[in-house]
Design a protein around this motif. Structure first.
Motif, PDB file in Angstrom:
ATOM      1  N   SER A   1      -3.452   6.421   0.296  1.00  0.00           N
ATOM      2  CA  SER A   1      -3.482   5.074  -0.281  1.00  0.00           C
ATOM      3  C   SER A   1      -3.057   4.006   0.725  1.00  0.00           C
ATOM      4  O   SER A   1      -3.345   2.824   0.538  1.00  0.00           O
ATOM      5  CB  SER A   1      -2.580   5.010  -1.507  1.00  0.00           C
ATOM      6  OG  SER A   1      -1.237   5.293  -1.155  1.00  0.00           O
ATOM      7  N   ASP A   2      -2.381   4.412   1.802  1.00  0.00           N
ATOM      8  CA  ASP A   2      -1.942   3.460   2.822  1.00  0.00           C
ATOM      9  C   ASP A   2      -3.078   3.020   3.748  1.00  0.00           C
ATOM     10  O   ASP A   2      -2.973   1.977   4.400  1.00  0.00           O
ATOM     11  CB  ASP A   2      -0.826   4.061   3.681  1.00  0.00           C
ATOM     12  CG  ASP A   2       0.442   4.295   2.887  1.00  0.00           C
ATOM     13  OD1 ASP A   2       0.681   3.538   1.928  1.00  0.00           O
ATOM     14  OD2 ASP A   2       1.188   5.240   3.238  1.00  0.00           O
ATOM     15  N   VAL A   3      -4.142   3.804   3.807  1.00  0.00           N
ATOM     16  CA  VAL A   3      -5.229   3.509   4.755  1.00  0.00           C
ATOM     17  C   VAL A   3      -5.868   2.160   4.450  1.00  0.00           C
ATOM     18  O   VAL A   3      -6.151   1.386   5.368  1.00  0.00           O
ATOM     19  CB  VAL A   3      -6.278   4.647   4.770  1.00  0.00           C
ATOM     20  CG1 VAL A   3      -7.448   4.300   5.679  1.00  0.00           C
ATOM     21  CG2 VAL A   3      -5.635   5.963   5.200  1.00  0.00           C
ATOM     22  N   SER A   4      -6.065   1.847   3.187  1.00  0.00           N
ATOM     23  CA  SER A   4      -6.673   0.552   2.858  1.00  0.00           C
ATOM     24  C   SER A   4      -5.741  -0.600   3.234  1.00  0.00           C
ATOM     25  O   SER A   4      -6.204  -1.669   3.641  1.00  0.00           O
ATOM     26  CB  SER A   4      -7.049   0.477   1.379  1.00  0.00           C
ATOM     27  OG  SER A   4      -5.900   0.536   0.569  1.00  0.00           O
ATOM     28  N   ARG A   5      -4.438  -0.378   3.152  1.00  0.00           N
ATOM     29  CA  ARG A   5      -3.501  -1.420   3.568  1.00  0.00           C
ATOM     30  C   ARG A   5      -3.551  -1.618   5.079  1.00  0.00           C
ATOM     31  O   ARG A   5      -3.384  -2.731   5.575  1.00  0.00           O
ATOM     32  CB  ARG A   5      -2.082  -1.086   3.100  1.00  0.00           C
ATOM     33  CG  ARG A   5      -1.919  -1.308   1.604  1.00  0.00           C
ATOM     34  CD  ARG A   5      -0.468  -1.419   1.214  1.00  0.00           C
ATOM     35  NE  ARG A   5       0.310  -0.254   1.596  1.00  0.00           N
ATOM     36  CZ  ARG A   5       0.746   0.665   0.743  1.00  0.00           C
ATOM     37  NH1 ARG A   5       0.498   0.542  -0.547  1.00  0.00           N
ATOM     38  NH2 ARG A   5       1.444   1.693   1.168  1.00  0.00           N
ATOM     39  N   VAL A   6      -3.761  -0.532   5.818  1.00  0.00           N
ATOM     40  CA  VAL A   6      -3.906  -0.634   7.272  1.00  0.00           C
ATOM     41  C   VAL A   6      -5.138  -1.474   7.606  1.00  0.00           C
ATOM     42  O   VAL A   6      -5.081  -2.382   8.438  1.00  0.00           O
ATOM     43  CB  VAL A   6      -3.996   0.769   7.918  1.00  0.00           C
ATOM     44  CG1 VAL A   6      -4.424   0.683   9.370  1.00  0.00           C
ATOM     45  CG2 VAL A   6      -2.673   1.503   7.783  1.00  0.00           C
ATOM     46  N   THR A   7      -6.235  -1.189   6.930  1.00  0.00           N
ATOM     47  CA  THR A   7      -7.473  -1.944   7.158  1.00  0.00           C
ATOM     48  C   THR A   7      -7.277  -3.415   6.816  1.00  0.00           C
ATOM     49  O   THR A   7      -7.728  -4.300   7.561  1.00  0.00           O
ATOM     50  CB  THR A   7      -8.618  -1.346   6.318  1.00  0.00           C
ATOM     51  OG1 THR A   7      -8.784   0.030   6.681  1.00  0.00           O
ATOM     52  CG2 THR A   7      -9.923  -2.087   6.538  1.00  0.00           C
TER      53      THR A   7
END
Length: 109
Positions: free
Chosen positions: A27-33
């Motif tokens: 779920s953190d990947v979209s925040r990274v993007t």
């Protein structure tokens, strides 16, 4: 900002490895993007100055905008002229698909 952009870009590029290792949640990947997008927005006004400071070659950029000589219109036209679809006046698709339709339309006039 550039350090953060670099780090987040590396994280995004290899996100699967970080998730597999448990370093981040999927779920953190979209925040990274999203964070990368925010940083790019912040850095964008300085882009030309950064490129000039690093003396990046225009060919490496692949962009007509920001040319050293300032003639971006000529650069855009030159780049468009080099595209394969622009190597002939009419592509074969015209003759195969549109030509018959246009002839049919003219016959109805």
């Amino acid at each position: 900002k550039l350090n953060s952009l670099f780090a987040l870009s590396m994280l995004e590029d290899d996100a699967a490895s970080f998730v597999t290792a448990g370093a981040i949640d999927a779920s953190d990947v979209s925040r990274v993007t999203d964070a990368i997008g925010d940083l790019l927005t912040e850095i964008r006004p300085e882009a030309v100055a950064l490129i000039e400071a690093w003396d990046v070659n225009e060919d490496a950029l692949g962009s007509a905008i920001g040319r050293r000589d300032g003639d971006y219109v000529r650069g855009l036209l030159d780049m468009a002229g080099e595209e394969p679809l622009n190597q002939s006046d009419v592509t074969s698709a015209y003759y195969d698909a549109l030509g018959p339709l246009l002839k049919l339309g003219r016959a109805r006039l």
